[in-house]
Design an enzyme around this catalytic site. Structure first.
Site, PDB file in Angstrom:
ATOM      1  N   HIS A 176       0.840  -1.205   0.000  1.00  0.00           N
ATOM      2  CA  HIS A 176       0.000   0.000   0.000  1.00  0.00           C
ATOM      3  C   HIS A 176       0.872   1.251   0.000  1.00  0.00           C
ATOM      4  O   HIS A 176       0.557   2.245  -0.676  1.00  0.00           O
ATOM      5  CB  HIS A 176      -0.913   0.003   1.226  1.00  0.00           C
ATOM      6  CG  HIS A 176      -2.008  -1.010   1.156  1.00  0.00           C
ATOM      7  ND1 HIS A 176      -3.169  -0.896   1.881  1.00  0.00           N
ATOM      8  CD2 HIS A 176      -2.144  -2.162   0.462  1.00  0.00           C
ATOM      9  CE1 HIS A 176      -3.960  -1.931   1.640  1.00  0.00           C
ATOM     10  NE2 HIS A 176      -3.339  -2.714   0.780  1.00  0.00           N
ATOM     11  N   TYR A 233       1.688 -10.733  -3.933  1.00  0.00           N
ATOM     12  CA  TYR A 233       1.801  -9.298  -3.702  1.00  0.00           C
ATOM     13  C   TYR A 233       3.033  -8.704  -4.371  1.00  0.00           C
ATOM     14  O   TYR A 233       3.082  -7.497  -4.611  1.00  0.00           O
ATOM     15  CB  TYR A 233       1.731  -8.994  -2.201  1.00  0.00           C
ATOM     16  CG  TYR A 233       0.293  -8.920  -1.763  1.00  0.00           C
ATOM     17  CD1 TYR A 233      -0.447  -7.771  -1.965  1.00  0.00           C
ATOM     18  CD2 TYR A 233      -0.359 -10.030  -1.243  1.00  0.00           C
ATOM     19  CE1 TYR A 233      -1.785  -7.699  -1.637  1.00  0.00           C
ATOM     20  CE2 TYR A 233      -1.697  -9.974  -0.903  1.00  0.00           C
ATOM     21  CZ  TYR A 233      -2.406  -8.799  -1.106  1.00  0.00           C
ATOM     22  OH  TYR A 233      -3.744  -8.739  -0.803  1.00  0.00           O
ATOM     23  N   HIS A 394      -0.712  -9.800   5.452  1.00  0.00           N
ATOM     24  CA  HIS A 394      -1.003 -10.830   4.460  1.00  0.00           C
ATOM     25  C   HIS A 394      -0.291 -12.150   4.714  1.00  0.00           C
ATOM     26  O   HIS A 394      -0.407 -13.076   3.911  1.00  0.00           O
ATOM     27  CB  HIS A 394      -0.642 -10.317   3.062  1.00  0.00           C
ATOM     28  CG  HIS A 394      -1.464  -9.157   2.619  1.00  0.00           C
ATOM     29  ND1 HIS A 394      -2.819  -9.258   2.430  1.00  0.00           N
ATOM     30  CD2 HIS A 394      -1.132  -7.862   2.347  1.00  0.00           C
ATOM     31  CE1 HIS A 394      -3.291  -8.075   2.049  1.00  0.00           C
ATOM     32  NE2 HIS A 394      -2.291  -7.228   1.990  1.00  0.00           N
ATOM     33  N   HIS A 445      -2.217 -25.688   5.719  1.00  0.00           N
ATOM     34  CA  HIS A 445      -1.058 -25.776   4.834  1.00  0.00           C
ATOM     35  C   HIS A 445      -0.423 -27.165   4.894  1.00  0.00           C
ATOM     36  O   HIS A 445      -0.681 -27.952   5.799  1.00  0.00           O
ATOM     37  CB  HIS A 445      -0.042 -24.699   5.225  1.00  0.00           C
ATOM     38  CG  HIS A 445      -0.592 -23.311   5.097  1.00  0.00           C
ATOM     39  ND1 HIS A 445      -1.267 -22.695   6.121  1.00  0.00           N
ATOM     40  CD2 HIS A 445      -0.605 -22.450   4.059  1.00  0.00           C
ATOM     41  CE1 HIS A 445      -1.660 -21.500   5.726  1.00  0.00           C
ATOM     42  NE2 HIS A 445      -1.272 -21.329   4.484  1.00  0.00           N
TER      43      HIS A 445
END
Length: 711
Positions: A176, A233, A394, A445
């Site tokens: 961001h 990302y 994240h 996971h």
């Protein structure tokens, strides 16, 4: 520093040459015509500037359409000089100027701060960046009054909101923050506000360390170019990074942005390519939206700009062929010209097995990627994360997670994130609550969960203080590749070491995955070794029973989202599970040094809004203090339903056992139907040194990290 008069990305000379190329049968010609056709379609819509709305809602999509129109119209005006393009930009921006100062802040749909046009300020950063580029192309065609109205009523309050109202979000070292810096800096160039450009480059304190673009690119990328938040990302962050770098190079060349921090712009771009599967999909670490791939806009921009600012590279020509378009500026012209002689041939690009270091100094573990071709030329890819937690927002609690991609499909699957991006009815297109309660949890996971608790107890502040340890990586020998990572105290008192190998042998048509997972603890624990897959169960070699009633695997830490479908007790600790996926059979052959319970699972429990995908999994449960798992994933056979063809539905390996294990190496025996194989695995860097272990009265020796031989 002085500003050039030209727009942000195009000089008039470049625009003239692009106009001459517009009708050519070339990538630049195709790109210009395609962009112009899309613009003409956009111009069919009347000018409309609404208030705010949720992600994917009509207001959200209209603001995206508006900035896309402004951006494209500016480029097309430079190329073709048609006044109607400049007029549409003026009309849209004057419409924004009429309402923007009085707009309230939007309703937020996440913890990210809201802006005025969008539910989160990130989207407003994107609006300002693309709008500023288009505006810069037509600014000198506008009257002084119109320029003043637009800049006073739209750009100035928007920049003030970014840098003052939400200064903490502007300063943050994060994707961001990257978008915020790029938006403010490019707007500064477009409006000739030098102070905005300097603020965006050097940060609020002017030190280039605590905030600003230079801090972003210095701290978010490792020496290998790996991005702190993961491949998904990185794909997103390279777009503003590349655009702002090019804008800086044109407006402030003395800064030397393309050479800054050991050419971090180039390193960051190429490292965004490496964590991709052969079909272009990105390795799904952290909050990944799984369909995203290397055809995203950042790669299109980068292929052109990296070609121009560094040197010709086969990978860039390959990308141009994949994209069938180039970026519309002088760099795109250059790449198009370089590609032209190769337009009728297939360009090949081989990505190597590679270890991508983590952390700004590269000393916080790594992500390992192994690649091996099979006899048919298809590629298998094995990945393991033994690096940093990533930035807290994240990041997933998935230390030592494994991924396996083979023959065009993800075999050992990572869920990615829980988000229906821009699907407005799904919580405004934002991340859903199950992203925290399921996707980030360790049990989601392909790794081991301790005592049904998340690593670090799900505490991100604790997690960012820890990182994995790189013990060894060996990817140079195409037949024998392996990586070893270790995590300590992700659960207090527990150390886990995982060695994952991708090996080829003449007895097998496809590469084998060999996984040695060792757990040492200061007390007894329950361990769940989880793997996720898709496809039809074919067989097991152990008895099991389906549960008569559905129940969840547990109550928290992701377990509440797993249905427990059935289980089988395996006192010997050895078993085999096989499934069919696409046209391939896959078998997981496993063993543990203590009795195990094999549990069949399915994602989707406690999901009242159907936010989760119903995907299948398995958990190999053990209990003890020091436990070792040995696992082989064998690809075998062929299935074609339309021709009723099935071959080799049973693989060659039927059991795996640990013959030797210590701090330095492990030796496994793979038991076959009519022959056996030994696999030697050295857990620490030893180059090409020899290793020797006494097995059944004879010395088993091998060189390098890993080897397989017929016994």
């Amino acid at each position: 520093m002085s500003f050039a008069v030209a727009p942000v990305f195009l000089t008039q000379d470049e625009a003239t040459r692009m106009r001459a190329a517009a009708e050519q049968d070339s990538l630049i010609g195709q790109s210009i015509r395609s962009a112009r056709a899309q613009l003409e379609e956009m111009l069919q819509h009347p000018v409309w500037v609404p208030g705010s709305g949720p992600g994917g809602g009509v207001e959200h999509e209209q603001h995206k359409l508006n900035y896309s129109t402004i951006f494209s119209a500016g480029t097309q005006y430079m190329i073709f000089g048609e006044a109607r393009y400049a007029e549409r930009i003026r009309d849209i921006l004057l419409a924004y100027a009429a309402i923007y100062p009085g707009l309230p802040y939007a309703k937020p749909y996440s913890h990210n701060p809201p802006a005025k046009l969008f539910h989160q300020i990130l989207n407003e950063h994107m609006w300002l960046l693309f709008t500023s580029v288009g505006y810069s192309c037509v600014r000198d065609t506008l009257s002084a009054a119109d320029r003043a109205t637009i800049e006073t009523n739209v750009f100035e309050p928007m920049v003030e909101m970014f840098t003052k109202t939400y200064h903490h979000h502007f300063d943050i070292v994060h994707n961001h923050g990257m978008w915020a810096c790029a938006a403010v800096g490019i707007c500064g160039i477009a409006t000739q506000r030098r102070e905005w450009l300097e603020l965006a480059v050097r940060g609020q304190f002017g030190d280039s360390k605590t905030a600003g673009f230079l801090a972003q690119i210095s701290q978010l990328f490792s020496p290998a170019g790996y991005y702190e938040e993961g491949p998904y990302y990185q794909r997103f962050a390279i777009q503003p990074m590349l655009m702002f770098a090019e804008a800086i190079e044109r407006a402030w060349p003395e800064l030397g942005i393309y050479q800054y921090h050991n050419q971090v712009v180039q390193r960051g771009f190429y490292a965004a390519l490496y964590p991709s599967f052969p079909n272009g999909a990105l390795v799904p670490l952290n909050d990944a939206v799984k369909p995203m791939n290397i055809k995203s806009l950042g790669y299109v921009i980068g292929a052109s700009l990296i070609f121009r600012r560094y040197e010709m590279d086969q990978r860039l020509l390959w990308l141009a062929q994949q994209h069938q378009q180039v970026w519309l500026d002088g760099a795109g012209l250059m790449l198009s010209d370089a590609y032209a002689p190769h337009a009728t041939e297939e360009i090949h690009c081989e990505f190597p097995s590679i270890e991508l270091s983590c952390g700004p100094q590269g000393d916080k573990g790594a992500v390992g990627i192994l690649r091996a071709d099979d006899a048919a030329g298809d590629q298998a890819v094995l990945t393991m994360d033994y690096g940093t937690h990533g930035l807290a927002e994240h990041a997933h609690f998935d230390g030592l997670t494994l991924g396996f991609f083979d023959r065009g499909q993800e075999v050992l699957r990572d869920y990615g994130c829980v988000r229906w991006i821009n699907v407005e009815p799904k919580h405004g297109g934002a991340y859903l609550p199950e992203n925290v309660t399921w996707a980030k949890q360790t049990i989601a996971h392909n790794t081991v969960t301790v005592d049904e608790r998340c690593q670090h107890d799900g505490n991100a502040e604790r997690a960012v203080q820890y990182h994995g340890q790189r013990l060894q990586f060996s990817g140079d020998n195409a037949d024998h590749q392996m990586m070893t990572g270790q995590i300590c105290d992700y659960t207090p008192g527990v150390t886990m070491r995982r060695s994952a190998a991708l090996v080829r042998h003449e007895d097998f048509a496809y590469p084998l995955v060999v996984d040695a997972f060792r757990i040492q603890a200061d007390a007894e624990h329950q361990y769940d070794y989880a793997l996720y897959y898709t496809g039809q169960i074919i067989r097991t070699d152990f008895p099991y029973a389906l549960d008569s009633e559905l129940s969840t695997l547990g109550d928290g830490a992701g377990y509440k989202h797993l249905w427990r479908l059935g289980s089988g007790k395996i006192d010997a600790g050895q078993g085999l599970f096989s499934w069919l996926q696409g046209q391939s059979y896959y078998s997981v052959i496993f063993s543990a040094n203590v009795p195990t319970e094999f549990i069949f699972t399915r994602i989707g429990a406690n999901d009242p809004n159907f936010n989760l995908r119903a995907e299948s999994g398995m958990a190999i449960r053990t209990r003890g203090q020091n436990v070792s798992y040995a696992t082989v994933v064998e690809t075998h056979g062929y299935f074609e339903e339309s021709t009723e063809t099935s071959r080799n539905a049973r693989g060659q390996v039927r059991a795996v056992s640990v013959l030797h294990e210590d701090d330095t190496c492990t030796v496994l025996r793979l038991t076959g139907n009519d022959r056996n194989w030994l696999v030697g695995m050295a857990h620490r860097d030893s180059g090409n040194e020899s290793h020797a272990v006494d097995i059944d009265g004879r010395s088993f020796t091998w060189q390098g990290a890993v080897a397989i031989e017929r016994e």
